[in-house]
Design an enzyme around this catalytic site. Structure first.
Site, PDB file in Angstrom:
ATOM      1  N   ASN A 163       0.814  -1.175  -0.113  1.00 44.18           N
ATOM      2  CA  ASN A 163      -0.037  -0.009  -0.105  1.00 44.18           C
ATOM      3  C   ASN A 163       0.865   1.222   0.062  1.00 44.18           C
ATOM      4  OD1 ASN A 163      -0.325  -1.201   2.873  1.00 44.18           O
ATOM      5  ND2 ASN A 163      -1.050   0.692   3.448  1.00 44.18           N
ATOM      6  N   ASP A 164       0.720   1.988   0.927  1.00 42.93           N
ATOM      7  CA  ASP A 164       1.454   3.493   0.617  1.00 42.93           C
ATOM      8  C   ASP A 164       2.737   3.527   0.432  1.00 42.93           C
ATOM      9  OD1 ASP A 164      -1.083   3.361   2.432  1.00 42.93           O
ATOM     10  OD2 ASP A 164      -0.310   4.528   3.982  1.00 42.93           O
ATOM     11  N   GLN A 180       4.437   0.320   2.302  1.00 43.53           N
ATOM     12  CA  GLN A 180       4.003  -0.585   3.272  1.00 43.53           C
ATOM     13  C   GLN A 180       3.690  -1.997   2.367  1.00 43.53           C
ATOM     14  OE1 GLN A 180       1.704   0.736   6.604  1.00 43.53           O
ATOM     15  NE2 GLN A 180       3.885   1.322   6.404  1.00 43.53           N
ATOM     16  N   TRP A 188      -3.780  -7.013   2.897  1.00 44.79           N
ATOM     17  CA  TRP A 188      -3.384  -6.390   4.153  1.00 44.79           C
ATOM     18  C   TRP A 188      -3.118  -7.113   5.200  1.00 44.79           C
ATOM     19  CZ3 TRP A 188      -4.257  -4.326   8.794  1.00 44.79           C
ATOM     20  CH2 TRP A 188      -3.736  -3.179   9.154  1.00 44.79           C
ATOM     21  N   PHE A 224       3.648   1.192  10.410  1.00 43.32           N
ATOM     22  CA  PHE A 224       2.741   1.950   9.683  1.00 43.32           C
ATOM     23  C   PHE A 224       3.434   3.076   9.055  1.00 43.32           C
ATOM     24  CE2 PHE A 224      -1.910   0.671  10.966  1.00 43.32           C
ATOM     25  CZ  PHE A 224      -1.543  -0.434  10.994  1.00 43.32           C
ATOM     26  N   SER A 225       2.665   3.850   8.237  1.00 46.42           N
ATOM     27  CA  SER A 225       3.542   4.819   7.462  1.00 46.42           C
ATOM     28  C   SER A 225       4.259   5.939   8.048  1.00 46.42           C
ATOM     29  CB  SER A 225       2.198   5.586   6.545  1.00 46.42           C
ATOM     30  OG  SER A 225       1.865   4.714   5.443  1.00 46.42           O
ATOM     31  N   ASP A 282       1.074   8.290  10.947  1.00 45.51           N
ATOM     32  CA  ASP A 282       1.446   8.867   9.555  1.00 45.51           C
ATOM     33  C   ASP A 282       2.362  10.133   9.646  1.00 45.51           C
ATOM     34  OD1 ASP A 282       0.066   6.708   8.978  1.00 45.51           O
ATOM     35  OD2 ASP A 282      -1.436   7.580   7.945  1.00 45.51           O
ATOM     36  N   GLU A 342      -5.806  10.562   7.046  1.00 44.60           N
ATOM     37  CA  GLU A 342      -4.516   9.705   6.941  1.00 44.60           C
ATOM     38  C   GLU A 342      -3.422  10.365   6.057  1.00 44.60           C
ATOM     39  OE1 GLU A 342      -5.879   5.000   7.359  1.00 44.60           O
ATOM     40  OE2 GLU A 342      -6.425   5.755   5.263  1.00 44.60           O
TER      41      GLU A 342
HETATM   42  C1  FRU Z   1      -3.187   4.477   4.656  1.00 48.09           C
HETATM   43  C2  FRU Z   1      -2.916   3.697   5.853  1.00 48.09           C
HETATM   44  C3  FRU Z   1      -2.063   4.520   6.954  1.00 48.09           C
HETATM   45  C4  FRU Z   1      -1.502   3.546   7.643  1.00 48.09           C
HETATM   46  C5  FRU Z   1      -1.255   2.545   6.658  1.00 48.09           C
HETATM   47  C6  FRU Z   1      -1.263   1.170   7.438  1.00 48.09           C
HETATM   48  O1  FRU Z   1      -3.543   3.826   3.687  1.00 48.09           O
HETATM   49  O2  FRU Z   1      -4.262   3.421   6.405  1.00 48.09           O
HETATM   50  O3  FRU Z   1      -3.079   5.585   7.470  1.00 48.09           O
HETATM   51  O4  FRU Z   1      -0.209   3.928   8.276  1.00 48.09           O
HETATM   52  O5  FRU Z   1      -2.122   2.661   5.656  1.00 48.09           O
HETATM   53  O6  FRU Z   1      -0.672   0.298   6.193  1.00 48.09           O
END
Ligand code: FRU
Length: 592
Positions: A163-164, A180, A188, A224-225, A282, A342
Site C-alpha cells: 500500500n502506501d 507498506q 493487507w 505503519f506509514s 503517519d 490519513e
Molecule cells: C493509509 C494507511 C495509513 C497507515 C497505513 C497502514 O493507507 O491506512 O494511515 O499508516 O495505511 O498500512
C-alpha cells in the site's frame, strides 16, 4: 539478472560453522556458485545490525580484512570453492543470522540462516515454514512477472501486498522508496516497510525489507506509514508503530540504507492529553531553521479530520504545538472531508503551502484531497480547497507522499489501489501498484498541477500516429504504452478513444470528452473497473490533450498534463485502440 531465491543463497553458509569467538561469533561461507566481487558486507544477529567496524573476513592464508574497508573502489574477491571465515564482534544470534552481501555481479544478496526455531514475528523462525514461505513468494513473483495484468513500469514489490509509499528521500545519488507491505500474503496485514532504490524513479532495484515489527517493541502489530529525513548526516525514519498508535524512530548506520536500527522507545507515546482523537498516525517531518516539525493524521471525535502539529530539536523529544488544521464532518460542500485524515503531507510550493490529506470515513479510505494556503504560527489557513488531487473513482490514488528530488522538484508518488475482489488479488499473488512519479507545480489558476515525470519520454520507442482519416483501429501489444490524445479543436460531440481486447468482445475502456456535460469520462466499467468523471472547462482557443499511460492493469490519464485520473482495469488479451471523433492519437511503446 533475475533475483536469486533466498533458499539458493543459503547454500553459501557452511552448516554448523556458527560458533562463539572471543566476545563475538564467527561463521563460514563457501562460494560454490561463481567468482563474486564483494563491494560491502552487513551482518545482523536477530535483526540487530552489527557495526560494520566489528566485522572481518579472512580467506585461508591471507590476512583478515575489515568489512569497513571493502567498497566499490576496494572490492573483495570471493573465489569459487574457497571457504571464507567471517568474524563479528557482537552478541551471537539466538534465532537468526542475516547476511547482506553487496556484489558487483548480482547486486545486493540477502539471506538469513535460522539459528533456532520459534515463531515470534509474522515472519516464521521455523526453518521449514520459512523455507516454504520463501518458496511460495518465489513462485508468486515468477507468476506476477508473467501476469499481463502486472505492471512493468509502475513500481510493485516482486509479490504479495503493497500500500502506501513511505520514507521517500533523495540520498547520495539515489531515490529511496519505502512502502507498506505484507511480505507473506497478497492482502493487507503484518505490515512491514519494503524498500527499493532508483537513479531515475523509473527503474527500481529491490532491497531487503527495511522495517519489520518487533515482537517486543512498540511496533509489534505493524510498522505503519511514515517519512525519512536526514538528521546530523544520519538517514532517519519516523513511522507509526501499532497498537496503540505511537510514533517510532529508526536510523540507518549504512550508507545504502539497507540496515536500520530502531530507537528503543516510541518518540511520541500517546496522543495529546485531553484530545479525543480517532487515529494518531503517519508522521510527515520537515525542518524549519534549526527545528523539526511533524504533522500527524488524526480526527477529532464528533468534529472531523484533524492534523496535529509537533515540534522537536532532535527528533526524539517532541512537544505538541496544537491542531494545524481541522475539518468539519458535517459539511459536504464542495466535498466531504471525512471523519479522520490519513497520511498528511504538508510542504511549501512556490508562494503557498500545500496540505494533502487522505480522507477516511467509517468505511475506510475514500480519496485524496488538498488545500493550498498559508502556514502562520502553527496554523494552516487555507485559501483554496478542498480539491481532489486525482479524480480517479473509488479513491484509486491514495495515501500519496511527496519529496524534493535532486533537481529540487516536488515529486509525488501514490498508491494505486486495486478495483478487483480480494479473492482475485489472492489468486494473482500480488496487490497494489505505485503511481508513476508526478511533478507538482502551482498553476496560475491557484490549483496544484500534477504532470508525469518528463523522463518518461526517454522510454519511448516505435511511434505510431492514428487519426480518423488513416486508421481507426490499431492493435497494440502487451508492453507499457504511452498515448497522447490531441483534440485539435474542442469537440462538439463525444470524442476520444476506446480500448478493446481481442480476448473478449464485450470488454472495453472508453476515455473521452463529453461536451454536453463538460466532463472527461474514463469508463472502465466494461473492464472490471470503475467510472471516473472529471469536470473541466476547456478553453476554446487551447488544444485539449489527454496524456495516457497504460501498463498491465494500471491506467493514468493526465488531462492537459496537469489533472490526473488514475484507474485500474482488468482486460486480458491484446488491446486495440480506436479513435472516436476528431482526435489525433500518438502511441509509443515504453521500453523499461
Ligand atoms: C493509509 C494507511 C495509513 C497507515 C497505513 C497502514 O493507507 O491506512 O494511515 O499508516 O495505511 O498500512
Amino acid at each position: 539478472m533475475p533475483a536469486i531465491p533466498e533458499f539458493v543463497l543459503r547454500k553459501l553458509f557452511v552448516p554448523g560453522s556458527l560458533a562463539p569467538c572471543g566476545s563475538g561469533f564467527k561463521f563460514e561461507m563457501n562460494n560454490t556458485f561463481a567468482p563474486v566481487t564483494l563491494l560491502g558486507l552487513g551482518i545482523s544477529a536477530d535483526e540487530k545490525s552489527a557495526d560494520v567496524q566489528s566485522i572481518t573476513l579472512s580467506l585461508p592464508g591471507h590476512e583478515a580484512v575489515p568489512a569497513a574497508a571493502i567498497h566499490e573502489q576496494q572490492p573483495f574477491s570471493l573465489p569459487v570453492n574457497v571457504i571464507v571465515s567471517v568474524q563479528v564482534l557482537a552478541s551471537e544470534p539466538k534465532n537468526k543470522l542475516t547476511i547482506q552481501a553487496l556484489t558487483r555481479e548480482a547486486g545486493l544478496l540477502q539471506f538469513s540462516i535460522p539459528v533456532k526455531s520459534g515463531a515470534k514475528t509474522g515472519l516464521s523462525r521455523n526453518p521449514v515454514k520459512e523455507f516454504s514461505q520463501q518458496l511460495t513468494n518465489y513462485f508468486r513473483a515468477q507468476r506476477a512477472r508473467r501476469d499481463p495484468q502486472h505492471p512493468r513500469l509502475h513500481f510493485t514489490p516482486p509479490a504479495n501486498w503493497m500500500n502506501d509509499p513511505n520514507g521517500l528521500i533523495f540520498w547520495q545519488g539515489n531515490v529511496h522508496l519505502f512502502y507498506q507491505t505484507n511480505p507473506l500474503e497478497p492482502a493487507w496485514g503484518n505490515i512491514h516497510w519494503g524498500h527499493a532504490v532508483s537513479k531515475d524513479m523509473l527503474h527500481w532495484r529491490h532491497l531487503p525489507l527495511a522495517l519489520s515489527p518487533d515482537p517486543n517493541g512498540a511496533d509489534a502489530g505493524g510498522c505503519f506509514s511514515g517519512c525519512a529525513v536526514i538528521h546530523e548526516g544520519i538517514p532517519t525514519l519516523l513511522y507509526t508503530g501499532v497498537y496503540p498508535e505511537v510514533q517510532c524512530l529508526a536510523m540507518s548506520p549504512s550508507p545504502n540504507l539497507v540496515r536500520w536500527q530502531k530507537h528503543p522507545q516510541p518518540v511520541i507515546p500517546a496522543p495529546p492529553p485531553g484530545l479525543s482523537v480517532e487515529g494518531f498516525r503517519d508522521p510527515c517531518v520537515w525542518k524549519e531553521g534549526r527545528e523539526w516539525l511533524m504533522t500527524l493524521g488524526s480526527g477529532i471525535k464528533d468534529v472531523g479530520g484533524a492534523v496535529l502539529l509537533y515540534r522537536s530539536q532532535d527528533l526524539r523529544s517532541w512537544s505538541y504545538a496544537g491542531i494545524l488544521f481541522q475539518g468539519d464532518a458535517l459539511s459536504h460542500h464542495p466535498l466531504w472531508t471525512g471523519t479522520m485524515w490519513e497520511c498528511p503531507s504538508f510542504f511549501p510550493l512556490e508562494d503557498k503551502w500545500v496540505l494533502i490529506l487522505s480522507v477516511c470515513g467509517p468505511e475506510g479510505g475514500l480519496y485524496t484531497i488538498y488545500y493550498t494556503g498559508q502556514f502562520t504560527t502553527d496554523r494552516f489557513i487555507p485559501d483554496n480547497g478542498p480539491h481532489l488531487l486525482d479524480t480517479g473513482a473509488g479513491g484509486c490514488y491514495y495515501a500519496p507522499q511527496t519529496f524534493l528530488d535532486e533537481k529540487g522538484r516536488r515529486i509525488i508518488f501514490g498508491w494505486l489501489r486495486e478495483a478487483r475482489s480480494a479473492a482475485d488479488q489472492a489468486r494473482a499473488g500480488w496487490s497494489g501498484a505505485m503511481s508513476l512519479p508526478r511533478v507538482l507545480t502551482l498553476g496560475n489558476d491557484g490549483r496544484v498541477h500534477l504532470a508525469p515525470l518528463e523522463a518518461l519520454s526517454t522510454l519511448r520507442q516505435e511511434h505510431e500516429r492514428l487519426n480518423l482519416s488513416n486508421l481507426k483501429s490499431r492493435p497494440i501489444r502487451d508492453v507499457p504504452l504511452e498515448l497522447l490524445v490531441t483534440f485539435p479543436r474542442p469537440p462538439e460531440t463525444w470524442s476520444g478513444i476506446t480500448l478493446t481486447s481481442d480476448a473478449s468482445s464485450g470488454e472495453r475502456i472508453k476515455i473521452g470528452f463529453d461536451p454536453d456535460r463538460s466532463l472527461v469520462v474514463t469508463d472502465c466499467t466494461q473492464a472490471g473497473g470503475l467510472l471516473s468523471e472529471t469536470p473541466i472547462s476547456p478553453d476554446p482557443d487551447q488544444t485539449l490533450t489527454f496524456h495516457i499511460f497504460i501498463d498491465g492493469s494500471t491506467l493514468e490519464v493526465y488531462i492537459q498534463d496537469r489533472l490526473p485520473v488514475s484507474a485500474r482495469f482488468y482486460l486480458t488479451g491484446k488491446l486495440q485502440v480506436h479513435c472516436a471523433g476528431p482526435v489525433l492519437v500518438d502511441i509509443w511503446k515504453l521500453i523499461i
